[in-house]
Design a protein around this motif. Structure first.
Motif, mmCIF file in Angstrom:
data_model
loop_
_atom_site.group_PDB
_atom_site.id
_atom_site.type_symbol
_atom_site.label_atom_id
_atom_site.label_comp_id
_atom_site.label_asym_id
_atom_site.label_seq_id
_atom_site.Cartn_x
_atom_site.Cartn_y
_atom_site.Cartn_z
ATOM 1 N N ILE A 71 0.821 -1.210 0.000
ATOM 2 C CA ILE A 71 0.000 0.000 0.000
ATOM 3 C C ILE A 71 0.861 1.269 0.000
ATOM 4 O O ILE A 71 0.381 2.354 0.279
ATOM 5 C CB ILE A 71 -1.000 0.027 1.177
ATOM 6 C CG1 ILE A 71 -0.291 -0.091 2.536
ATOM 7 C CG2 ILE A 71 -2.039 -1.080 1.015
ATOM 8 C CD1 ILE A 71 -1.227 0.102 3.730
ATOM 9 N N PRO A 126 -5.418 12.146 2.494
ATOM 10 C CA PRO A 126 -5.214 10.838 3.113
ATOM 11 C C PRO A 126 -4.024 10.890 4.071
ATOM 12 O O PRO A 126 -3.081 11.659 3.870
ATOM 13 C CB PRO A 126 -4.920 9.916 1.925
ATOM 14 C CG PRO A 126 -5.468 10.632 0.729
ATOM 15 C CD PRO A 126 -5.299 12.095 1.026
ATOM 16 N N TYR A 130 -4.410 5.276 5.326
ATOM 17 C CA TYR A 130 -5.610 5.465 4.503
ATOM 18 C C TYR A 130 -6.007 4.187 3.776
ATOM 19 O O TYR A 130 -7.197 3.869 3.644
ATOM 20 C CB TYR A 130 -5.358 6.588 3.499
ATOM 21 C CG TYR A 130 -6.560 6.945 2.653
ATOM 22 C CD1 TYR A 130 -7.586 7.737 3.174
ATOM 23 C CD2 TYR A 130 -6.664 6.497 1.338
ATOM 24 C CE1 TYR A 130 -8.686 8.063 2.407
ATOM 25 C CE2 TYR A 130 -7.766 6.829 0.565
ATOM 26 C CZ TYR A 130 -8.775 7.601 1.103
ATOM 27 O OH TYR A 130 -9.868 7.920 0.341
ATOM 28 N N ASP A 131 -5.036 3.425 3.286
ATOM 29 C CA ASP A 131 -5.312 2.217 2.509
ATOM 30 C C ASP A 131 -5.138 0.938 3.320
ATOM 31 O O ASP A 131 -5.025 -0.157 2.753
ATOM 32 C CB ASP A 131 -4.397 2.157 1.287
ATOM 33 C CG ASP A 131 -4.761 3.200 0.237
ATOM 34 O OD1 ASP A 131 -5.972 3.462 0.067
ATOM 35 O OD2 ASP A 131 -3.845 3.739 -0.401
ATOM 36 N N SER A 133 -7.092 -0.957 4.979
ATOM 37 C CA SER A 133 -8.096 -1.996 4.772
ATOM 38 C C SER A 133 -7.904 -2.749 3.463
ATOM 39 O O SER A 133 -8.522 -3.800 3.249
ATOM 40 C CB SER A 133 -9.508 -1.413 4.828
ATOM 41 O OG SER A 133 -9.701 -0.477 3.780
ATOM 42 N N ALA A 134 -7.046 -2.236 2.566
ATOM 43 C CA ALA A 134 -6.801 -2.900 1.285
ATOM 44 C C ALA A 134 -5.761 -4.015 1.390
ATOM 45 O O ALA A 134 -5.556 -4.762 0.433
ATOM 46 C CB ALA A 134 -6.343 -1.883 0.245
#
Length: 213
Positions: A71, A126, A130-131, A133-134
């Protein structure tokens, strides 16, 4: 007050409230027993990912940097303590790209579960997690440590947990006895400007699977 400033104030209030809840639950959950039936050493997860065996825990050392290649995170780590309300201090608001580590807990790479927290966003941009959960099972989280070593963790699972369903034991309880584990936490779900809160928390669980210089 402008709409932008109102939004920023609401989000900062949200972060403070989230961390107060989060760490209170975590400190309580540290005393819970090992949770059975979770993916671990050499297991095949429900998603069909072959997870590698756990590496033996390392001597304790303070973290200096967190890298999450999947990420695009390469972030400095800042030590955080507890404030007068016994809530963990968040990363400084003027450093949204930093990750906070609860320095009164486990050191990442040592036996137990180390806790890292980060902002999901600011009023306009962001932030470091921010990412989060990816992330997917099997992906790597690398922690550069003060002794010059690199602790490599493998993601075991990623959960987006509704506030009403949050269980401290499942989120923070040690999963397998004798392992070095890592938790990465941020806000998730939807942001409600009316209440100044997010609907969920993102909790990434990982465990030590390798080392490097």
């Amino acid at each position: 007050m402008s709409e932008a400033r109102t939004s920023r104030s609401a989000r900062l209030a949200t972060v403070a409230a989230w961390l107060l809840l989060l760490v209170g639950l975590w400190l309580w959950g540290r005393e819970l027993s090992i949770l059975p039936g979770l993916p671990g050493t050499g297991d095949v997860s429900a998603a069909g990912v072959q997870l590698p065996p756990a590496h033996d825990p390392l001597p304790a050392a303070r973290p200096r940097r967190v890298d999450i290649p999947a990420i695009g995170v390469r972030a400095p780590v800042v030590d955080r303590g507890l404030d007068q309300d016994r809530a963990i201090e968040p990363p400084p608001y003027d450093r949204p790209g930093a990750v906070g580590w609860y320095a009164g807990g486990t050191r990442p790479g040592a036996e137990g579960a180390a806790l890292f927290v980060g902002h999901v966003d600011t009023a306009s941009d962001p932030a470091v997690f921010y990412d989060l959960s990816a992330l997917k099972q099997g992906q790597k989280v690398r922690v550069a440590r003060a002794d010059g070593s690199l602790a490599e963790f493998t993601v075991e699972d990623v959960q987006v947990i509704e506030r009403d369903d949050f269980d401290a034991g499942k989120a923070y309880g040690e999963r397998r006895a004798g392992r070095a584990e890592l938790r990465l936490i941020t806000c998730g779900g939807t942001f409600d400007p009316a209440t100044g809160s997010y609907s969920s928390n993102v909790v990434v669980s990982a465990y030590l699977t390798g080392t490097g210089p």
